[in-house]
Design an enzyme around this catalytic site. Structure first.
Site, PDB file in Angstrom:
ATOM      1  CG  HIS A  55      -9.322  -0.270   0.309  1.00  0.00           C
ATOM      2  ND1 HIS A  55      -9.256  -0.449   1.309  1.00  0.00           N
ATOM      3  CD2 HIS A  55     -11.062  -0.822  -0.032  1.00  0.00           C
ATOM      4  CE1 HIS A  55      -9.423  -0.336   2.114  1.00  0.00           C
ATOM      5  NE2 HIS A  55     -10.260  -0.669   1.433  1.00  0.00           N
ATOM      6  N   GLY A 104       1.323  -1.355   4.354  1.00  0.00           N
ATOM      7  CA  GLY A 104       2.384  -0.411   3.801  1.00  0.00           C
ATOM      8  C   GLY A 104       3.209   0.117   4.824  1.00  0.00           C
ATOM      9  CG  HIS A 122      -3.569  -2.116  -2.026  1.00  0.00           C
ATOM     10  ND1 HIS A 122      -5.361  -2.899  -1.528  1.00  0.00           N
ATOM     11  CD2 HIS A 122      -4.291  -0.936   0.083  1.00  0.00           C
ATOM     12  CE1 HIS A 122      -6.102  -2.847  -0.662  1.00  0.00           C
ATOM     13  NE2 HIS A 122      -5.368  -1.117  -0.065  1.00  0.00           N
ATOM     14  CG  MET A 163     -11.405   2.674   2.625  1.00  0.00           C
ATOM     15  SD  MET A 163     -10.315   3.332   3.441  1.00  0.00           S
ATOM     16  CE  MET A 163      -8.812   3.158   2.053  1.00  0.00           C
ATOM     17  CB  SER A 168      -0.694   0.217   1.352  1.00  0.00           C
ATOM     18  OG  SER A 168      -1.498   1.278   1.033  1.00  0.00           O
ATOM     19  N   GLY A 189      -0.026   2.675  10.187  1.00  0.00           N
ATOM     20  CA  GLY A 189      -0.222   2.550  10.794  1.00  0.00           C
ATOM     21  C   GLY A 189      -1.047   1.920  12.044  1.00  0.00           C
ATOM     22  CG  ASP A 201      -5.877  -2.603   4.092  1.00  0.00           C
ATOM     23  OD1 ASP A 201      -4.393  -2.203   3.894  1.00  0.00           O
ATOM     24  OD2 ASP A 201      -6.630  -1.997   2.924  1.00  0.00           O
ATOM     25  N   GLY A 202      -4.040  -3.710   6.675  1.00  0.00           N
ATOM     26  CA  GLY A 202      -4.096  -3.429   7.302  1.00  0.00           C
ATOM     27  C   GLY A 202      -3.346  -4.406   8.852  1.00  0.00           C
ATOM     28  N   GLY A 203      -2.338  -3.895   9.530  1.00  0.00           N
ATOM     29  CA  GLY A 203      -1.589  -4.219  10.326  1.00  0.00           C
ATOM     30  C   GLY A 203      -0.490  -5.117   9.702  1.00  0.00           C
ATOM     31  CG  ASP A 244      -5.015   2.554   0.980  1.00  0.00           C
ATOM     32  OD1 ASP A 244      -6.261   1.406   1.244  1.00  0.00           O
ATOM     33  OD2 ASP A 244      -4.389   1.498   1.346  1.00  0.00           O
ATOM     34  CG  MET A 257      -8.332   7.305   2.011  1.00  0.00           C
ATOM     35  SD  MET A 257      -8.282   7.055   3.852  1.00  0.00           S
ATOM     36  CE  MET A 257      -6.419   7.720   3.017  1.00  0.00           C
ATOM     37  CG  MET A 291     -11.711  -2.711   5.991  1.00  0.00           C
ATOM     38  SD  MET A 291     -10.145  -2.197   4.794  1.00  0.00           S
ATOM     39  CE  MET A 291      -8.856  -1.325   6.228  1.00  0.00           C
ATOM     40  N   GLY A 319      -9.004   3.635   7.042  1.00  0.00           N
ATOM     41  CA  GLY A 319      -9.532   5.095   7.247  1.00  0.00           C
ATOM     42  C   GLY A 319      -7.594   5.946   7.150  1.00  0.00           C
TER      43      GLY A 319
HETATM   44  C1  DX5 Z   1      -6.201   1.767   5.539  1.00  0.00           C
HETATM   45  C2  DX5 Z   1      -5.965   1.263   4.657  1.00  0.00           C
HETATM   46  C3  DX5 Z   1      -4.984   0.277   4.136  1.00  0.00           C
HETATM   47  C4  DX5 Z   1      -3.344   1.050   4.922  1.00  0.00           C
HETATM   48  C5  DX5 Z   1      -2.825  -0.183   5.673  1.00  0.00           C
HETATM   49  O1  DX5 Z   1      -7.694   2.398   5.345  1.00  0.00           O
HETATM   50  O2  DX5 Z   1      -7.162   0.690   3.702  1.00  0.00           O
HETATM   51  O3  DX5 Z   1      -5.079  -0.171   3.033  1.00  0.00           O
HETATM   52  O4  DX5 Z   1      -2.376   1.494   4.055  1.00  0.00           O
HETATM   53  O5  DX5 Z   1      -1.759   0.784   5.741  1.00  0.00           O
HETATM   54  P1  DX5 Z   1      -0.699  -0.284   7.595  1.00  0.00           P
HETATM   55  O6  DX5 Z   1      -0.123  -2.228   6.607  1.00  0.00           O
HETATM   56  O7  DX5 Z   1       0.226   0.335   7.587  1.00  0.00           O
HETATM   57  O8  DX5 Z   1      -2.086  -0.901   8.314  1.00  0.00           O
HETATM   58 ZN    ZN Z   2      -7.064  -0.752   1.692  1.00  0.00          ZN
END
Ligand code: DX5
Ligand code: ZN
Length: 218
Positions: free
Chosen positions: A65, A199, A31, A67, A6, A147, A177-179, A33, A35, A139, A144
């Site tokens: 993705h 990411g 990826h 959002m 990401s 990190g 996706d996430g963490g 994102d 928003m 997710m 949003g």
């Molecule tokens: C969050 C995004 C993710 C984000 C992941 O809303 O959809 O794609 O960039 O970032 P990390 O890997 O840092 O959690």
């Molecule tokens: Zn994402």
């Protein structure tokens, strides 16, 4: 394992270099994102223009993705900008007919269609759409921001989707996706995930390649 780095928090002043790192480390997807500042609190830099800038620089699958509150309205522009996969949120519409219409539009634009859900949405809400989609994005943080820490609740959801896929012979890819770091990626792999989004673990590291290769080997 397919890796989808990401670029949400990458160095945009060196976009080509950041994409090159992903490609040279063996990532197959990138990826992106999107928003809108309504579906999620912040408005991001990645909109149609950025997807067009990313597109074609390296042979990576543009994994978009969305959002956003009204994805149907934006599908065509993202497809034209070069999206290969367009994923939107099941929470975007109350009416199942709107969700089906969005999936159909994504397909008619020549893209693969993905559906995602927030941590607070029951995974069963996806069931009517599972035969129709090419990807399901679980997710593992509140959408949003990058990190954040991985939420373990994602694991049974991944396992549920993997079981359904096997039982019914569905073709969707399961993405998370996430963490995602090595340890959380490993747990997701064991639960049946097929695509890892990552990411900050990659882009805020001096060893992008080593970390990316570790995730791909899972
Ligand atoms: C969050 C995004 C993710 C984000 C992941 O809303 O959809 O794609 O960039 O970032 P990390 O890997 O840092 O959690
Ligand atoms: Zn994402």
């Amino acid at each position: 394992m397919i890796l989808s780095p990401s670029i949400l928090n990458c160095d945009y002043s060196n976009l080509t270099g950041e994409l090159q790192k992903a490609y040279e480390s063996g990532a197959e997807f990138i990826h992106l994102d999107v928003m809108d500042g309504v579906f999620v609190p912040s408005k991001g830099l990645i909109q149609e223009e950025m997807v067009a800038r990313v597109n074609g620089q390296f042979p990576l699958v543009n994994d978009v993705h969305l959002m956003v509150v009204h994805p149907l309205k934006r599908v065509k522009a993202f497809a034209e900008a070069g999206a290969n996969i367009i994923t939107f949120h099941v929470e975007a519409y109350h009416r199942p007919s709107m969700i089906k219409k969005t999936i159909e539009l994504i397909h008619s634009c020549g893209c693969r269609a993905g559906i995602s859900l927030k941590p607070g949405t029951r995974v069963e809400a996806l069931v009517p759409y599972l035969p129709l989609v090419d990807l399901v994005l679980v997710m593992s943080v509140e959408p949003g921001a990058g990190g954040q820490s991985f939420m373990e609740e994602a694991l049974p959801r991944i396992a549920f989707l993997a079981n359904r896929k096997k039982e019914h012979g569905y073709h969707y890819l399961i993405e998370v996706d996430g963490g995602i770091v090595y340890e959380t990626g490993k747990k997701c792999a064991e639960a049946g995930v097929e695509v890892l989004v990552s990411g900050s673990y990659l882009y805020h590291s001096d060893d992008f390649k080593g970390r990316a290769e570790g995730l791909i080997a899972l």
